[in-house]
Every structure is written in structure tokens, then in C-alpha cells.
Scaffold this motif. Structure first.
Motif, PDB file in Angstrom:
ATOM      1  N   UNK A  45      39.622  -4.634 123.262  1.00 58.28           N
ATOM      2  CA  UNK A  45      40.347  -5.234 122.148  1.00 58.28           C
ATOM      3  C   UNK A  45      40.724  -4.208 121.074  1.00 58.28           C
ATOM      4  N   UNK A  46      39.819  -3.305 120.742  1.00 58.46           N
ATOM      5  CA  UNK A  46      39.993  -2.427 119.588  1.00 58.46           C
ATOM      6  C   UNK A  46      40.215  -0.951 119.919  1.00 58.46           C
ATOM      7  N   UNK A  47      39.880  -0.507 121.149  1.00 57.30           N
ATOM      8  CA  UNK A  47      39.862   0.927 121.436  1.00 57.30           C
ATOM      9  C   UNK A  47      40.779   1.360 122.559  1.00 57.30           C
ATOM     10  N   UNK A  48      41.712   0.540 123.003  1.00 58.53           N
ATOM     11  CA  UNK A  48      42.589   0.892 124.120  1.00 58.53           C
ATOM     12  C   UNK A  48      43.866   1.607 123.715  1.00 58.53           C
ATOM     13  N   UNK A  49      44.232   1.499 122.446  1.00 64.27           N
ATOM     14  CA  UNK A  49      45.493   2.079 121.979  1.00 64.27           C
ATOM     15  C   UNK A  49      45.275   2.741 120.626  1.00 64.27           C
ATOM     16  N   UNK A  50      45.864   3.913 120.448  1.00 65.52           N
ATOM     17  CA  UNK A  50      45.744   4.620 119.179  1.00 65.52           C
ATOM     18  C   UNK A  50      46.644   4.009 118.126  1.00 65.52           C
TER      19      UNK A  50
ATOM     20  N   UNK B 296      40.048   4.810 118.387  1.00 60.95           N
ATOM     21  CA  UNK B 296      39.669   5.748 119.453  1.00 60.95           C
ATOM     22  C   UNK B 296      40.739   6.842 119.534  1.00 60.95           C
ATOM     23  N   UNK B 297      41.072   7.390 118.379  1.00 61.19           N
ATOM     24  CA  UNK B 297      42.153   8.368 118.290  1.00 61.19           C
ATOM     25  C   UNK B 297      41.873   9.615 119.107  1.00 61.19           C
ATOM     26  N   UNK B 298      40.628  10.082 119.088  1.00 62.34           N
ATOM     27  CA  UNK B 298      40.284  11.304 119.810  1.00 62.34           C
ATOM     28  C   UNK B 298      40.619  11.166 121.289  1.00 62.34           C
ATOM     29  N   UNK B 299      40.215  10.072 121.887  1.00 60.80           N
ATOM     30  CA  UNK B 299      40.478   9.863 123.315  1.00 60.80           C
ATOM     31  C   UNK B 299      41.975   9.819 123.597  1.00 60.80           C
ATOM     32  N   UNK B 300      42.728   9.111 122.770  1.00 62.38           N
ATOM     33  CA  UNK B 300      44.171   9.011 122.964  1.00 62.38           C
ATOM     34  C   UNK B 300      44.842  10.372 122.828  1.00 62.38           C
ATOM     35  N   UNK B 301      44.416  11.141 121.845  1.00 61.29           N
ATOM     36  CA  UNK B 301      45.007  12.462 121.644  1.00 61.29           C
ATOM     37  C   UNK B 301      44.698  13.395 122.807  1.00 61.29           C
ATOM     38  N   UNK B 302      43.479  13.346 123.320  1.00 59.36           N
ATOM     39  CA  UNK B 302      43.110  14.258 124.404  1.00 59.36           C
ATOM     40  C   UNK B 302      43.921  14.004 125.673  1.00 59.36           C
ATOM     41  N   UNK B 303      44.351  12.773 125.871  1.00 61.22           N
ATOM     42  CA  UNK B 303      45.209  12.479 127.022  1.00 61.22           C
ATOM     43  C   UNK B 303      46.581  13.128 126.836  1.00 61.22           C
TER      44      UNK B 303
ATOM     45  N   UNK C  85      26.099  16.453 110.390  1.00 61.08           N
ATOM     46  CA  UNK C  85      27.451  15.913 110.502  1.00 61.08           C
ATOM     47  C   UNK C  85      28.384  17.019 110.994  1.00 61.08           C
ATOM     48  N   UNK C  86      29.396  16.619 111.771  1.00 56.19           N
ATOM     49  CA  UNK C  86      30.474  17.526 112.145  1.00 56.19           C
ATOM     50  C   UNK C  86      31.775  16.740 112.130  1.00 56.19           C
ATOM     51  N   UNK C  87      32.873  17.462 112.108  1.00 59.18           N
ATOM     52  CA  UNK C  87      34.186  16.837 112.018  1.00 59.18           C
ATOM     53  C   UNK C  87      35.019  17.275 113.213  1.00 59.18           C
ATOM     54  N   UNK C  88      35.746  16.329 113.806  1.00 61.99           N
ATOM     55  CA  UNK C  88      36.570  16.591 114.981  1.00 61.99           C
ATOM     56  C   UNK C  88      38.032  16.398 114.603  1.00 61.99           C
ATOM     57  N   UNK C  89      38.862  17.387 114.922  1.00 58.71           N
ATOM     58  CA  UNK C  89      40.297  17.306 114.670  1.00 58.71           C
ATOM     59  C   UNK C  89      41.065  17.339 115.983  1.00 58.71           C
ATOM     60  N   UNK C  90      41.978  16.371 116.146  1.00 56.97           N
ATOM     61  CA  UNK C  90      42.841  16.304 117.335  1.00 56.97           C
ATOM     62  C   UNK C  90      44.223  15.832 116.919  1.00 56.97           C
ATOM     63  N   UNK C  91      45.204  16.087 117.783  1.00 58.12           N
ATOM     64  CA  UNK C  91      46.562  15.600 117.536  1.00 58.12           C
ATOM     65  C   UNK C  91      47.331  15.613 118.855  1.00 58.12           C
ATOM     66  N   UNK C  92      48.138  14.593 119.052  1.00 59.50           N
ATOM     67  CA  UNK C  92      49.100  14.618 120.151  1.00 59.50           C
ATOM     68  C   UNK C  92      50.249  15.534 119.708  1.00 59.50           C
ATOM     69  N   UNK C  93      51.239  15.730 120.539  1.00 58.29           N
ATOM     70  CA  UNK C  93      52.385  16.560 120.145  1.00 58.29           C
ATOM     71  C   UNK C  93      53.189  15.923 119.023  1.00 58.29           C
ATOM     72  N   UNK C  94      53.165  14.602 118.963  1.00 56.05           N
ATOM     73  CA  UNK C  94      53.843  13.859 117.906  1.00 56.05           C
ATOM     74  C   UNK C  94      52.882  12.825 117.363  1.00 56.05           C
ATOM     75  N   UNK C  95      53.152  12.365 116.148  1.00 58.57           N
ATOM     76  CA  UNK C  95      52.297  11.337 115.552  1.00 58.57           C
ATOM     77  C   UNK C  95      51.302  11.941 114.572  1.00 58.57           C
ATOM     78  N   UNK C  96      50.317  11.171 114.278  1.00 65.36           N
ATOM     79  CA  UNK C  96      49.351  11.544 113.258  1.00 65.36           C
ATOM     80  C   UNK C  96      48.290  12.518 113.773  1.00 65.36           C
ATOM     81  N   UNK C  97      47.799  13.345 112.873  1.00 66.22           N
ATOM     82  CA  UNK C  97      46.649  14.209 113.135  1.00 66.22           C
ATOM     83  C   UNK C  97      45.409  13.394 112.780  1.00 66.22           C
ATOM     84  N   UNK C  98      44.382  13.458 113.601  1.00 70.17           N
ATOM     85  CA  UNK C  98      43.152  12.713 113.337  1.00 70.17           C
ATOM     86  C   UNK C  98      42.010  13.673 113.031  1.00 70.17           C
ATOM     87  N   UNK C  99      41.282  13.371 111.973  1.00 68.04           N
ATOM     88  CA  UNK C  99      40.056  14.089 111.644  1.00 68.04           C
ATOM     89  C   UNK C  99      38.969  13.036 111.539  1.00 68.04           C
TER      90      UNK C  99
END
Length: 177
Positions: A165-170, A61-68, A21-35
């Protein structure tokens, strides 16, 4: 105790290869941090400063949204067996979708999994270890096959519908592509 390194050593690469197992952390400049926890055989060290991993279908699909929005990423591995160790990889990541040449270049590095949504490539600019002395021992039982079984049953078209339906928007309203 802890060390800061500018590359993944051979010993750390071996440690990574043993983890379940591994854990991925991402965040946009604003909004929630995702782990996000990640499992299965979905992580590869390509070079001492480059890794790739499979981003499998999930409820979000928070990781993808944050990376953008902001392509910083932290990946953490934790030893739950054997010697204690916490390993963090810091860097800048790119996301590749099925239609991207890099996706096609990397997909054969992994076992087939019908739930693969994207491949993430990260240039590692800092490697940090810490003791992990307080991390509990936990035994690995077995891999879950639920996601791959579900995705296989859905087929490519239904998976694409699910993504739309489920993964287009964070959860913060950011687009994922």
C-alpha cells in the motif's frame, strides 16, 4: 582537514561503529533527490570497500526506487560527540529483498528487527572525510523502539500489506521492486 581515500580505514571503521545515525543520499536521473536518516544497529562494514545496511519500513521507499533507476549512493556519518568529523562513502549499491539469497546471507549480521524491508549492499569507490568543525555537539539519549514495536505488533502479513500500500511507488512515481 579533508581527505579523499579509496578505502575505509580501520580508524574510520571504528568511527562508523560508534555512530548512532547515518544519512543516505540517492537520486534517479530525474526527479527528486532523497536524503534519509537511518538509525538503530543497522550498518556493517564488511570489507574496506563493502558495506551493508538494513532498510527498515518507513512511510516511503525512495531509496529502493532510486536504486532501480540509478544505483549511485552516498552515505554520510557526522560526529555529534567527541572529535569533529564528517565521513562520506560514495559508491554503487544493490538492493536485496527477503526472497534474495544475499538478503538471507546478510540478515544474521544484525539484531532481529521486524521492520526490515530490504538490505542494501554498497561497493565503496570513494571515502571522503571533512572537518565537521561547525557540526554541533549533541548527546545521544537512547534508541527509539517505536518502529520495531509497531512492526512486531503488525506481524509479517500486515507488514507486507503495508509495503504494498505505502512502499511500492516513490513520490516521483518510480516502482520500488
Amino acid at each position: 582537514m579533508g581527505k579523499k581515500l579509496n578505502a575505509i580505514t580501520n580508524d574510520l571503521k571504528e568511527f562508523i561503529e560508534q555512530q548512532k545515525i547515518f544519512f543516505v543520499g540517492t537520486a534517479a536521473n530525474e526527479g527528486r533527490v532523497n536524503i534519509s536518516p537511518k538509525g538503530t544497529d543497522s550498518f556493517r562494514v564488511l570489507e574496506k570497500n563493502k558495506i551493508v545496511w538494513l532498510n527498515l519500513t518507513g512511510s516511503g521507499n525512495e531509496t529502493a526506487a532510486h536504486l532501480i533507476k540509478n544505483n549511485r549512493m552516498t552515505i554520510m556519518f557526522c560526529a555529534f560527540e567527541d572529535k569533529p568529523l564528517i565521513l562520506r562513502l560514495y559508491g554503487i549499491a544493490q538492493i536485496y529483498h527477503h526472497e534474495n539469497e544475499k538478503f538471507q546471507q546478510y540478515i544474521n549480521l544484525f539484531p532481529k528487527n521486524a521492520g526490515v524491508r530490504q538490505i542494501i549492499e554498497m561497493d565503496v569507490d570513494l571515502v571522503q572525510t571533512s572537518c565537521g568543525f561547525a557540526v554541533p555537539f549533541m548527546d545521544f539519549n537512547k534508541e527509539r523502539t517505536t518502529l520495531n514495536n509497531w512492526a512486531t505488533k503488525q506481524g509479517k502479513e500486515k507488514i507486507k500489506e503495508y509495503w504494498k500500500k505505502k512502499n511500492n511507488t516513490s513520490i516521483d512515481g518510480y516502482k520500488t521492486k
